[in-house]
Design an enzyme around this catalytic site. Structure first.
Site, short mmCIF file in Angstrom:
data_model
loop_
_atom_site.label_atom_id
_atom_site.label_comp_id
_atom_site.label_asym_id
_atom_site.label_seq_id
_atom_site.Cartn_x
_atom_site.Cartn_y
_atom_site.Cartn_z
N ASP A 219 41.70 -16.51 -60.04
CA ASP A 219 42.42 -17.67 -59.51
C ASP A 219 43.90 -17.32 -59.46
O ASP A 219 44.24 -16.15 -59.32
CB ASP A 219 42.13 -18.91 -60.36
N HIS A 242 44.91 -15.31 -56.74
CA HIS A 242 45.32 -16.20 -55.65
C HIS A 242 46.83 -16.30 -55.54
O HIS A 242 47.34 -17.20 -54.88
CB HIS A 242 44.72 -17.59 -55.85
#
Length: 395
Positions: A219, A242
């Site tokens: 993430d 991310h």
């Protein structure tokens, strides 16, 4: 003779200084208190005992974790009643979470510091053994939410240095409601397909510094939540993951804003995003302002520069609404590298609250060795120096 007297006097004073320094710092070895370095014996009581003693001490104290693997269950280290405001946790070994993810999976946090002042965590590795929980989640079964590995709540004057966190069930490190925290030399690692394993999350906190760290997760490498101010991020290598994200913001109507954020000298390799601002498409009085993204390198990044104010995953709780979060005074300066998609800069701002004072300076992003493209919606600002992809801002 005078020289000999001077030498003896110096030696005497130095010996006294050494003795007083040692006496002033109390040491608590968790192994002496019953912890076992076998990775199998529950050592939670020994760690909590060391904390209780260190808190009660009127002198600076060190909790020492020697080499080895120490099994630790859910542990909360509370500081509200601590006499001591100078506790160092020196870790030369590894703290291991229970292999059965249900033991800590519903606890919220595996290792939790609450209301502490002047705590330093130096060295060591935290291994949350999250792989089995990720597999459960990916299978579609009913599973625990998962635990954050290490959290500091409502704390101040915190130092985390040289710590490694691997395979967290959820977030690796959380700083929440805290002031004056320094995270230096961090190594955070989880596979790129591990769900919700944000590297470092900062929320409702001020004067936080993150430096000289390497973060790879499934993430965000670093995520920035509501109420964050005076955040400094420098020399961070991000990937997989991310990217570095402000948000998501604007879920609540009455939500504190984000301001005075600097991200500089960072490298993004193979990430989904580079630097991102993300807000829910919902009414909100939140804001983002005074943000500097500077000296950044993108290597095959899907969205090197992105503002997404129409975030509404699955079309739930926000369809046909407009983000109320006001984004202003964002500067992108000296950003170079390669995009994995043709549109390297996407500024998708709120039609009800357009982005303002967006500044582009010396940006050069390519796609397949050709100039990349840009897309701007409801965004105004200005460009200076070389800007590639083309400037799509309106003035």
């Amino acid at each position: 003779m005078a020289s000999l007297v001077s030498f003896l006097a110096f030696h005497f004073l130095f010996t006294i200084f050494q003795y007083s320094s040692l006496a002033a710092n109390v040491n608590y070895n968790v192994q002496t208190l019953g912890a076992k370095p076998d990775g199998k014996t529950d050592s939670t009581k020994a760690f909590l005992s060391a904390w209780t003693s260190a808190c009660a001490s009127g002198q600076p104290a060190t909790i020492y974790v020697p080499p080895g693997r120490f099994l630790l269950g859910t542990a909360t280290f509370a500081g509200q009643s601590c006499k001591n405001q100078a506790i160092t946790i020196q870790i030369d070994g590894t703290l291991v979470a229970p292999s059965n993810y249900n033991v800590i999976g519903n606890s919220g946090t595996w290792i939790n510091f609450e209301g502490v002042t002047g705590v330093s965590v130096i060295g060591g590795t935290l291994d949350a053994q999250g792989a089995n929980l990720w597999a459960c989640k990916n299978s579609g079964k009913s599973c625990p939410t998962g635990a954050t590995t290490l959290a500091f709540y409502n704390s101040k004057n915190i130092m985390i240095s040289g710590l490694s966190s691997i395979n967290s069930q959820m977030f690796h490190i959380l700083v929440y409601g805290s002031q004056n925290a320094k995270l230096v030399g961090m190594k955070v690692s989880a596979p790129g397909n591990s769900p919700n394993t944000d590297g470092i999350h900062v929320e409702k906190s001020s004067s936080v510094t993150i430096m000289n760290s390497k973060i790879g997760t499934g993430d965000d490498c670093i995520s920035i939540g509501p109420g964050t101010s005076n955040l400094w991020i420098e020399n961070v290598a991000c990937g997989p993951g991310h990217g570095i994200s402000i948000g998501s913001l604007g879920w609540e109507m009455q939500e504190p804003g984000v301001q005075n954020v600097t991200v500089k000298s960072a490298t993004f390799t193979g990430t989904q995003n580079g630097v991102r601002v993300k807000t829910w498409a919902r009414p909100s009085k939140g804001f983002v302002k005074y943000v500097l993204f500077q000296h950044l390198v993108m290597v095959n990044v899907e969205n090197p520069i992105i503002i997404d104010q129409n975030y509404c995953p699955g079309g739930q709780n926000c369809p046909d609404q407009v983000s109320g979060v006001k984004i202003s005074d964002i500067t992108y300066q000296d950003i170079h590298g390669s995009s994995a998609t043709e549109i390297a800069m996407k500024l998708d701002c709120s039609k009800g609250n357009p982005c303002s004072d967006i500044n582009l300076e010396d940006v050069k992003l390519t796609y397949k060795n050709e100039p990349a493209h840009s897309s701007c919606i409801n965004a105004d600002g200005k460009a200076s120096g070389l800007v590639q992809p083309n400037n799509c801002l309106y003035n």
